[in-house]
Design an enzyme around this catalytic site. Structure first.
Site, PDB file in Angstrom:
ATOM      1  N   ASN A  12       0.873  -1.175   0.000  1.00 44.86           N
ATOM      2  CA  ASN A  12       0.000   0.000   0.000  1.00 44.86           C
ATOM      3  C   ASN A  12       0.913   1.229   0.000  1.00 44.86           C
ATOM      4  OD1 ASN A  12      -1.861   1.991   0.479  1.00 44.86           O
ATOM      5  ND2 ASN A  12      -2.766   1.025   2.286  1.00 44.86           N
ATOM      6  N   ARG A  90      -2.568  -2.137  -3.357  1.00 46.32           N
ATOM      7  CA  ARG A  90      -3.797  -1.393  -3.079  1.00 46.32           C
ATOM      8  C   ARG A  90      -3.814  -0.105  -3.902  1.00 46.32           C
ATOM      9  NH1 ARG A  90      -5.832   2.292   1.814  1.00 46.32           N
ATOM     10  NH2 ARG A  90      -7.938   2.437   1.009  1.00 46.32           N
ATOM     11  N   HIS A 179     -13.151   3.277   0.329  1.00 45.07           N
ATOM     12  CA  HIS A 179     -13.071   2.145   1.271  1.00 45.07           C
ATOM     13  C   HIS A 179     -13.731   0.879   0.719  1.00 45.07           C
ATOM     14  CE1 HIS A 179     -13.428   5.785   4.085  1.00 45.07           C
ATOM     15  NE2 HIS A 179     -12.152   5.422   4.127  1.00 45.07           N
ATOM     16  N   ARG A 240     -12.223  15.734   8.217  1.00 39.74           N
ATOM     17  CA  ARG A 240     -12.985  16.131   7.033  1.00 39.74           C
ATOM     18  C   ARG A 240     -14.445  16.397   7.397  1.00 39.74           C
ATOM     19  NH1 ARG A 240     -11.406  11.091   4.017  1.00 39.74           N
ATOM     20  NH2 ARG A 240      -9.140  11.174   4.080  1.00 39.74           N
ATOM     21  N   GLU A 385      -8.427  -5.457   5.256  1.00 41.58           N
ATOM     22  CA  GLU A 385      -8.228  -5.135   3.839  1.00 41.58           C
ATOM     23  C   GLU A 385      -7.046  -5.898   3.249  1.00 41.58           C
ATOM     24  OE1 GLU A 385      -8.684  -1.152   5.418  1.00 41.58           O
ATOM     25  OE2 GLU A 385      -9.333  -0.517   3.442  1.00 41.58           O
TER      26      GLU A 385
END
Ligand code: ADP
Length: 409
Positions: A12, A90, A179, A240, A385
């Site tokens: 990743n 990823r 996601h 955010r 993941e």
């Protein structure tokens, strides 16, 4: 490690980091994982983590290539290189081009690079990681596992914004979601945990970490999601804003004479839990502060729970029926308080909470937290993941003619 191990390296790549995990296809727990950080800066270092603990080493050169070389040197030291059968990468955005994981070819790399405008912080780093890894490991298959791919099954009524269609046609302005690998993983696990019919079920999955999104999943396919074209829309996140009236954005810019970059920083880095609480973006810290009477912390948690509850209700209408709501991500897996606050706000939907089960489902525990016998059910499922990426990678590598790779257990 299993007797005849089939190892998958999961990568990743971020702009200044490289996360990695080495998965034996027979076990969901990585044999080795870690993070190279401060790449391109001073003080680059790499951390290896396994059963025995953590080891940190400085990196002689602060590059992705040096980080990958350090990982490969560690694999060699452990005599694992020969068992390495494939590499899974990823990727954050595949635009509309990719609807599933894909074997990496020069064309795929070029297509993912072309999606960089949709994930400017992430895709260039992923592409760099792929190029380096393919160069270092040219004789084994490389697979791209793309976060947006899972959301490509949404209908146009769910992904289009009501702005001039020309913006969709010429600038690809639409909802892509985020996601996806996590939503796909927990949705799949929920089918097993809850004994659902794989071909006939409806779920709302809530991935609540520093970034957060919720999805409606029908029969294993995403039909709607809260995250938009960029990672700003939808739920309240660590820093955010999530949903905000676009008119308010224009007002704030005009009133404060903010440039687009300054507004970008305000919405992405100074908002969310941090902006509301004026204290922290960290849910655990906010819970402790709220207990000590910090009003900002209490407000931030309330808005977080309200927004999530509102979206759970909204996502339900995209489903044929709702079998369960699934919580995952750092907050979803650990904060019994946020789960309770959220479920308190969706009682009108018939969702219930068993307080004892809710208190037990923390630190990696998976299970049902709704009142026994009540429907729809509510469950907590820790995301994985890396495992999902390893599964896709192994499956695609296995499809190559003449491949002698093992199947995932
Ligand atoms: P990322 O999106 O960066 O992978 P994580 O999924 O690890 O993030 O989630 C981080 C969030 O999870 C933080 O807000 C953190 O406070 C929260 N979290 C972790 N453990 C707990 C806990 N025990 N109680 C409440 N929140 C927690």
């Amino acid at each position: 490690m299993s007797a005849n191990p089939c190892l998958i390296l999961v990568l990743n790549s971020g702009s200044s980091s490289l996360k990695f995990a080495v998965q034996d296809t027979a076990s969901r727990t990585p044999l080795l994982s870690g993070l190279a950080e401060r790449l391109g800066e001073e003080g680059a270092k790499i951390t290896f983590k396994d059963d025995a603990g953590k080891q940190v080493h400085p990196l002689a050169e602060a590059s992705h290539a040096a980080a990958l070389d350090a990982v490969l040197a560690e694999l060699k030291r452990r005599d694992w290189l020969d068992a390495l059968t494939a590499v899974g990468h990823r990727v954050v955005s595949g635009g509309e081009k990719f609807t599933e994981s894909v074997l990496i070819t020069p064309e795929v790399i070029a297509d993912l690079e072309a999606c960089s405008s949709l994930a400017p912080l992430h895709n260039p780093a992923a592409v760099l990681g792929m190029r380096v890894a393919v160069q270092r490991l040219p004789n084994i298959p490389h697979v791209a596992v793309i976060d947006t791919a899972f959301h490509q099954t949404m209908k146009r009524e769910a992904y289009l914004y009501a702005v001039p269609m020309a913006l969709y046609r010429t600038q690809s302005v639409r909802r892509y979601g985020a996601h996806g690998t996590s939503h796909r993983y927990v949705a799949r696990e929920a089918v097993t945990l809850l004994g659902l019919d794989p071909a006939d079920h409806g779920l709302v999955t809530a991935h609540l970490g520093n970034g957060a999104s919720a999805s409606a999943v029908q029969d294993g396919h995403c039909v709607d999601t809260t995250m938009g074209m960029t990672p700003l829309e939808g739920l309240v996140m660590g820093t955010r804003s999530g949903d905000i009236d676009a008119g308010a954005v224009l007002h704030i810019m005009r009133a404060g004479r903010l440039s687009p970059d300054e507004m970008d920083t305000l919405l992405n880095k100074q908002s969310g839990l941090l902006g509301l609480s004026e204290l922290s973006n960290d849910c655990r810290e906010l819970e402790a502060a709220a207990d000590n009477g910090h009003e900002g912390a209490a407000i931030a948690l309330e808005v977080f729970a309200h927004r999530l509850a509102r979206h759970i209700g909204g996502l339900m209408v995209s489903l044929r029926r709702l079998d369960a709501v699934v919580f995952t991500g750092g907050i979803g897996e650990n904060s019994s308080r946020v789960r309770e606050m959220t479920l308190d706000r969706v009682r009108v939907l018939g969702l219930t909470l068993d307080p004892q089960a809710n208190a037990r489902m923390i630190r990696g525990a998976a299970g049902v937290i709704s009142v026994p016998g009540a429907t729809p059910r509510v469950a907590v499922i820790p995301t994985n993941e890396e495992w999902m990426i390893a599964c896709d990678t192994n499956e695609l590598a296995h499809r190559i003619p003449g491949s002698a790779m093992g199947k995932v257990a």
